[in-house]
Design a protein around this motif. Structure first.
Motif, PDB file in Angstrom:
ATOM      1  N   ARG A   1     -21.780 -90.731 -18.512  1.00 22.12           N
ATOM      2  CA  ARG A   1     -20.396 -90.320 -18.769  1.00 22.12           C
ATOM      3  C   ARG A   1     -19.483 -91.539 -18.892  1.00 22.12           C
ATOM      4  O   ARG A   1     -18.540 -91.558 -19.678  1.00 22.12           O
ATOM      5  CB  ARG A   1     -19.894 -89.420 -17.635  1.00 22.12           C
ATOM      6  CG  ARG A   1     -19.894 -87.949 -17.998  1.00 22.12           C
ATOM      7  CD  ARG A   1     -19.357 -87.085 -16.885  1.00 22.12           C
ATOM      8  NE  ARG A   1     -17.909 -87.125 -16.739  1.00 22.12           N
ATOM      9  CZ  ARG A   1     -17.019 -86.579 -17.566  1.00 22.12           C
ATOM     10  NH1 ARG A   1     -17.451 -85.943 -18.632  1.00 22.12           N
ATOM     11  NH2 ARG A   1     -15.734 -86.653 -17.349  1.00 22.12           N
ATOM     12  N   ALA A   2     -19.793 -92.553 -18.093  1.00 22.86           N
ATOM     13  CA  ALA A   2     -18.975 -93.774 -18.150  1.00 22.86           C
ATOM     14  C   ALA A   2     -19.074 -94.395 -19.544  1.00 22.86           C
ATOM     15  O   ALA A   2     -18.065 -94.757 -20.156  1.00 22.86           O
ATOM     16  CB  ALA A   2     -19.435 -94.761 -17.080  1.00 22.86           C
ATOM     17  N   VAL A   3     -20.281 -94.467 -20.056  1.00 22.13           N
ATOM     18  CA  VAL A   3     -20.506 -95.071 -21.375  1.00 22.13           C
ATOM     19  C   VAL A   3     -19.803 -94.261 -22.476  1.00 22.13           C
ATOM     20  O   VAL A   3     -19.342 -94.799 -23.474  1.00 22.13           O
ATOM     21  CB  VAL A   3     -22.027 -95.149 -21.621  1.00 22.13           C
ATOM     22  CG1 VAL A   3     -22.342 -95.386 -23.058  1.00 22.13           C
ATOM     23  CG2 VAL A   3     -22.630 -96.223 -20.732  1.00 22.13           C
ATOM     24  N   MET A   4     -19.713 -92.954 -22.237  1.00 21.09           N
ATOM     25  CA  MET A   4     -19.097 -92.066 -23.229  1.00 21.09           C
ATOM     26  C   MET A   4     -17.577 -92.180 -23.261  1.00 21.09           C
ATOM     27  O   MET A   4     -16.918 -91.516 -24.050  1.00 21.09           O
ATOM     28  CB  MET A   4     -19.438 -90.617 -22.868  1.00 21.09           C
ATOM     29  CG  MET A   4     -20.868 -90.282 -23.045  1.00 21.09           C
ATOM     30  SD  MET A   4     -21.128 -89.528 -24.613  1.00 21.09           S
ATOM     31  CE  MET A   4     -20.126 -88.081 -24.449  1.00 21.09           C
TER      32      MET A   4
ATOM     33  N   GLY B   1     -19.854 -90.029 -11.058  1.00 24.82           N
ATOM     34  CA  GLY B   1     -21.041 -90.756 -10.615  1.00 24.82           C
ATOM     35  C   GLY B   1     -22.050 -90.993 -11.728  1.00 24.82           C
ATOM     36  O   GLY B   1     -23.176 -91.417 -11.464  1.00 24.82           O
ATOM     37  N   SER B   2     -21.663 -90.725 -12.974  1.00 25.89           N
ATOM     38  CA  SER B   2     -22.652 -90.766 -14.059  1.00 25.89           C
ATOM     39  C   SER B   2     -22.418 -91.968 -14.985  1.00 25.89           C
ATOM     40  O   SER B   2     -21.345 -92.118 -15.576  1.00 25.89           O
ATOM     41  CB  SER B   2     -22.555 -89.463 -14.866  1.00 25.89           C
ATOM     42  OG  SER B   2     -23.113 -89.634 -16.139  1.00 25.89           O
TER      43      SER B   2
ATOM     44  N   VAL C   1     -28.326 -95.270 -10.792  1.00 27.38           N
ATOM     45  CA  VAL C   1     -27.635 -96.543 -11.025  1.00 27.38           C
ATOM     46  C   VAL C   1     -27.090 -97.127  -9.718  1.00 27.38           C
ATOM     47  O   VAL C   1     -27.104 -96.463  -8.685  1.00 27.38           O
ATOM     48  CB  VAL C   1     -26.479 -96.360 -12.038  1.00 27.38           C
ATOM     49  CG1 VAL C   1     -26.993 -96.315 -13.451  1.00 27.38           C
ATOM     50  CG2 VAL C   1     -25.651 -95.123 -11.711  1.00 27.38           C
ATOM     51  N   HIS C   2     -26.631 -98.378  -9.797  1.00 24.21           N
ATOM     52  CA  HIS C   2     -26.157 -99.090  -8.606  1.00 24.21           C
ATOM     53  C   HIS C   2     -24.700 -98.815  -8.276  1.00 24.21           C
ATOM     54  O   HIS C   2     -24.329 -98.728  -7.123  1.00 24.21           O
ATOM     55  CB  HIS C   2     -26.332-100.600  -8.807  1.00 24.21           C
ATOM     56  CG  HIS C   2     -27.759-101.010  -8.931  1.00 24.21           C
ATOM     57  ND1 HIS C   2     -28.581-101.194  -7.841  1.00 24.21           N
ATOM     58  CD2 HIS C   2     -28.525-101.258 -10.021  1.00 24.21           C
ATOM     59  CE1 HIS C   2     -29.778-101.553  -8.257  1.00 24.21           C
ATOM     60  NE2 HIS C   2     -29.774-101.598  -9.576  1.00 24.21           N
TER      61      HIS C   2
END
Ligand SMILES: Cc1cc2nc3c(=O)[nH]c(=O)nc-3n(C[C@H](O)[C@H](O)[C@H](O)COP(=O)(O)OP(=O)(O)OC[C@H]3O[C@@H](n4cnc5c(N)ncnc54)[C@H](O)[C@@H]3O)c2cc1C
Ligand code: SF4
Ligand code: SF4
Length: 1017
Positions: free
Chosen positions: A568-571, A564-565, A555-556
């Motif tokens: 994980r951010a979406v979760m 950095g994931s 990802v950007h």
């Protein structure tokens, strides 16, 4: 003992689900139901889970416009044999609202307050009404609905009835069941009836009436009477028994209260069409006492003595929860107010007057003085502090869900309850059990006055061993709570999380009674199957589970707080549903405008979760190319409201930019991405011939054509380019004044520079007057905002890198950067670090970027000129989410302004409101708070807005008012000060300064010395 007359065999195992012809079902629903019928991947993905650990993709979603339409939807489902699951706010924590079924969402339209009888203290509501909305509408009567879950701003009455919800005020008012008088219900077979308390006469009348209704009443009476002894023995006599069906309401000798028996049945028996509720007088005043104990167990031991004082609320909070809130920077002011201790009780008293409430609080503290565990005490009776402290408690789930440096935590043993007098012992044993399983990091808090304990536990729900430990722990915890005479659920209901464990609490006989009750209403198990009776196992249908294999794409953005994931951010979204609130804060303007799950932060997070393809049955199968995800993100205003307001800090604006970047990689983009996304470039070119460009963009023949080509909504008018850019003029003019305080770089953002140069010049006046030497970059630079918001992240990175390189010498010298446009300041402070997570100069840029108010209030000896008068101010969304607005507020107050700060989002949000097809939603957002506040403002009231979008929205909304930037009012007032204009010269209250005149009639600006509004000077 078995019933003496024939009654249906109990539902004990889930029957095989019938084969449902989904396309035919969809067709018939569409043809016959007045409402929205959605079987598309986006809707199915958005409704696939709730606040629980569970996930099941629904067959489809129906959003009925009326309760009659909902009844028709259930009739169609019956004809197709399709299961039905009702849903309100979808905040359930035990999997009640996810199912392979047709989900009926009552919350969008079936939300009427049908009637109020203030004399009888009752009202009738439809099930989709949100609790806070109901109480706000009831406020003029002085009445309210008593039980108040932490999710009060988004949970619906239907959901509260479904779950038998409670919350902290249940201490005084009881559970939802205790406050329901009658229900209008519909069974799967189409029987529709009002039910309530049934005396013998009424019972006889119902039986004499015959038919299905009589059959239901007769069978229920038989079934419950037959096993009355065992039911009495197995139903614990505690305030918070929420598990199981409320069959104790049907016991012989009681009221045979069928409405209360159906409360808590989680949509497994009936659909609730309307409810008649008991109301209570809203307390006129409240006092709050905080008691600090050595630890949470000592606090629990003190509960019975405190409960005897009959408080309104009696809540417990442990040191872990406070530690997690501290680590996450949540509620810093409230945390500071806690008295010394390692475990706290929050005790509130309600009364008809403040004096009475205070007296009751003092009586408690007097009583506790000199006791064995005398607590440290803090006392509050001002509304603001009390609100902050209750928010600290109510955000327990958000605070404990994802703590930096800790394993993620999950529901599962979220709300067990024991007799309050045995709470201390239970907590000791529960803590021991948690330690034994390696779950010791779990915090313990909750409704201690009623013995109900909340906790989120660091379960491993991905590996086979982890899930086995989770299952084993739940069994042991269930046995423990039963040994204390408690209930598996004391608040949130059973759903799938507890259904499987219920036999441990109720035993085989009572479970058979539950099965028979289910069979009376729904023998084929089509109403929310697999919950409470004949349940799924606790380890089935997990949102994660061993089969979960999500992609974790390159990802950007850096997502530094999510290792950095992107995955994980979406979760981050745990489903709390605060993004479905109707007011307060900013999040989520598009939900508030549309009332659509898919257009809430949560709905979008769900779809991104589905998009990552962790589950084979995901309805979103085409990854970054998904049109369902694109459509859900289309109405996201990128306001970043969620980044601030969501307890998990979901940052949907960033995820949207990330998604758009991948979605359109190597593909033609929408026209708006080329027109508005590349605005800084077009503005640079327009600067060579602004008058010609304005003539074209506003010409009778050309304006419409250009808007169509540029993907701009026809209802919008394109902004007018100034005759001369701020930066060009300033470069020619050069710095003036003493410059004794050293240099600042004034950032000439695209909007100020090209459309509102007067603001740049005003800022120069203010900064020079404050003693700064003002610099502007030697050439045109850009923060990259428009490329970020349209997901052109490659270009954005290049633009930003070029800017950082050009600013590096200043950055390394520590020169402050003053950004006038909040969205550009927010890029420097926030997005830039996301795009260049390890670049030191980018970090310097973030640290050295200031708003004008921040720089000035941090300038020693600087005092604002007097402005006076009143002002309505619309902080930019990025003020709210990234920059903060308190400094501006304090500055304006020091300048003598009586400030009314408007909440919410202006609805324009950069390119959003200009993009074709967004106008309606954009205006609906503006109508939520901004436009009503400005319309209500008197002609002498200043209208303030630092954001170009906010000012443009006001200008184009036909309010007849122009908003001013802080720089403009300070500059005008500064000139007054310099010229010796005396405050109060034109009005007794001192509000008649030049700045005030500028706000009162901005169109006259330019004639009296204040800067012109439209063109550069
Ligand atoms: C952070 C957090 C804090 C919480 N705090 C509390 C708390 O303090 N107290 C508390 O009690 N709960 C709490 N809960 C749980 C939940 O918020 C409440 O139970 C809430 O009342 C559910 O309302 P809802 O509208 O979201 O219902 P939903 O979750 O949509 O539905 C709840 C149940 O009601 C059924 N239902 C909905 N509408 C109907 C209808 N018309 N007919 C029949 N059945 C229907 C559903 O099928 C489901 O079984 C909390 C949850 C979260 C995430
Ligand atoms: S986005 Fe945030 S507020 Fe909305 S449901 Fe998810 S966690 Fe809750
Ligand atoms: S950025 Fe704004 S509109 Fe988008 S999801 Fe978050 S709160 Fe909603």
């Amino acid at each position: 003992m078995s019933p003496v007359v024939p009654v249906p065999a109990p539902v004990t195992a889930r029957p095989a689900q019938p084969y449902v012809r989904v396309r035919d079902l969809e067709r018939d629903l569409t043809a016959r139901v007045d409402g929205e019928v959605r079987f598309d991947p986006g809707s199915r993905g958005a409704y696939s889970t709730d606040g629980s650990n569970y996930r099941q993709v629904p067959l489809g979603v129906v959003v009925p416009r009326t309760v009659e339409a909902a009844a028709e939807a259930i009739a169609v489902c019956r004809e197709h044999g399709a299961p039905v699951t009702s849903r309100g706010g979808g905040t359930s924590l035990a999997g009640q609202t996810c199912n392979v079924a047709v989900v009926i969402d009552w919350s969008k339209y079936c939300d009427r307050l049908v009637s109020v009888d203030a004399g009888a203290r009752t009202c009738v509501v439809e099930p989709g009404i949100v609790l806070d909305v109901l109480n706000a509408r009831l406020a003029p009567t002085g009445l309210m609905f008593g039980p108040r879950p932490s999710t009060h701003s988004q949970c619906t009455l239907g959901g509260m009835i479904g779950n038998n919800s409670c919350g902290s005020t249940a201490q005084a008012y009881g559970k939802t069941a205790d406050n329901v008088s009658r229900l209008e219900v519909l069974t799967y077979d189409g029987t529709r009836m009002w039910v309530g308390a049934t005396d013998d006469e009424e019972y006889a009348r119902i039986l004499a009436g015959g038919g299905r209704r009589a059959e239901i009443y007769r069978e229920l009476r038989e079934i419950v009477a037959a096993d009355a002894g065992e039911i009495r023995r197995r139903f614990p006599d505690i305030p918070r028994r929420v598990s199981g069906y409320n069959i104790d309401q049907l016991l012989p000798g009681g009221d045979f209260h069928l409405a209360r028996a159906l409360v808590g049945s989680e949509g497994t028996l009936v659909a609730v069409l309307r409810a008649e509720l008991h109301l209570v007088p809203a307390p006129a005043a409240e006092s709050l006492v905080l008691l600090g104990y050595h630890d949470i167990i000592a606090a629990a031991d003190a509960v019975p003595r405190i409960a005897a004082h009959r408080p309104l609320q009696l809540e417990g909070v442990d040191d872990k929860l406070i530690d997690y809130e501290r680590r996450k920077g949540m509620h810093p002011d409230a945390v500071k107010r806690l008295p010394e201790g390692g475990g706290w009780l929050m005790v509130s008293f309600g009364a008809g007057s403040q004096r009475e409430a205070d007296e009751r609080a003092r009586a408690l503290t007097d009583d506790l003085g000199g006791t064995e565990h005398e607590p440290h005490v803090a006392f509050f009776d001002d509304e603001r502090t009390e609100k902050q402290l209750w928010e600290l408690r109510e955000s327990g789930l958000g605070a404990t869900a994802r703590v930096p440096g800790m394993h993620e935590t999950w529901e599962g043993w979220e709300d067990s309850a024991v007799p309050p007098e045995r709470l201390g012992g239970y907590l000791r044993d529960l803590r021991g059990l948690l330690e034994e399983y390696g779950y010791g990091a779990a915090s313990l808090y909750g409704h201690f006055g009623q013995g109900c304990v909340h906790t989120r536990i660091p379960f491993d729900l991905v590996t086979a061993d982890g899930i086995a430990a989770f299952t084993s722990f739940l069994g042991r915890a269930a046995d423990l709570v039963v040994s204390y005479g408690g209930s598996l659920s004391g608040e949130h209901g059973d759903g799938q999380a507890r259904g499987w464990l219920l036999p441990r609490m109720f035993g085989d006989t009572v479970m058979a009674v539950f099965g028979r009750v289910k069979a009376v209403f729904d023998p084929d198990d089509r109403m929310n199957p697999g919950k409470i009776v004949a349940p799924y196992r606790v380890d089935e249908n997990l949102r994660l589970g061993t089969g979960w294999t999500p992609a974790d794409p390159r990802v950007h953005f850096g997502y530094p707080e999510d290792d950095g994931s992107f995955q994980r951010a979406v979760m981050r979204c745990v489903g709390v549903g605060q993004c479905r609130r109707h007011d307060g804060g900013v999040m989520c303007p598009s939900y508030r405008a549309t009332r659509e799950e898919e257009h809430s932060t949560r709905g979008r997070a769900r779809l991104l979760f589905e998009m990552l393809g962790g589950h084979a049955d995901s309805p979103v199968g085409d990854g970054w190319r998904s049109e369902a995800v694109r459509d859900a993100l289309d109405l996201c205003l990128a306001c970043k409201g969620c980044k601030h307001d969501c307890p998990m800090n979901v940052d949907m604006a960033t995820y949207k930019a990330e998604f758009l970047s991948h979605h359109y990689a190597r593909r033609l983009r929408p026209a708006a991405h080329y027109s508005m996304g590349w605005l800084p470039l077009w503005a640079r070119l327009a600067a060579f011939a602004p008058r010609t460009v304005n003539a074209l963009t506003h010409g009778p023949g050309t304006a419409a054509l250009l808007k169509r080509l540029g993907g701009v909504d026809p209802a919008r008018s394109l902004p007018v380019f100034a005759g001369a850019r701020f930066s060009d003029r300033y470069r020619r003019r050069g710095p003036r004044g003493s410059g004794e305080r050293g240099p600042v770089l004034l950032w000439p953002d695209t909007f100020t520079d090209n459309f509102a140069p007067r603001i740049g010049h005003a800022a120069v006046d203010v900064l020079e007057e404050a003693g700064y030497r003002v610099l502007v970059p030697p050439r045109t630079l850009c923060c990259g905002l428009t490329w970020i918001s349209t997901g052109q992240l490659g270009v954005a990175r290049r633009v930003l890198r070029r800017t950082v390189r050009a600013l590096t010498p200043l950055l390394r010298r520590g020169v402050p950067i003053v950004a006038l446009e909040p969205s550009c300041a927010s890029v420097f402070r926030d997005d830039a670090a996301g795009l260049f997570p390890h670049d030191r100069d980018v970090s310097r840029l973030a640290e050295q970027t200031r708003t004008l108010a921040e720089l000035l209030t941090g300038t020693e000896g600087w005092e604002p000129p007097r402005i006076g008068g009143t002002a309505v101010s619309q902080p930019h969304c990025h003020h709210h989410s990234v920059l903060g607005y308190d400094t501006d507020r304090r500055l304006l107050e020091r300048a003598g302004v009586r400030l009314d700060v408007v909440g919410g989002c202006c609805g324009l949000a950069g390119d959003f409101g200009f993009t074709a097809g967004h106008h309606e939603v954009s205006m609906a957002c503006a109508e939520q708070e901004l436009l009503p506040a400005v319309r209500a403002a008197g002609p002498d009231t200043l209208v303030l807005a630092d954001g170009f979008s906010c000012r443009t929205q006001l200008e184009q909304a036909g309010t007849g008012r122009r908003a001013l930037h802080l720089a403009e009012v300070l500059a005008a007032a500064g000139r007054d000060r310099a010229e010796g204009t005396r405050a109060g010269a034109t009005r007794a209250d001192g509000s008649g300064t030049r700045a005030d005149q500028a706000g009162a009639d901005a169109t006259r600006a330019g004639t009296d010395g204040t800067p012109p509004v439209r063109d550069g000077r």
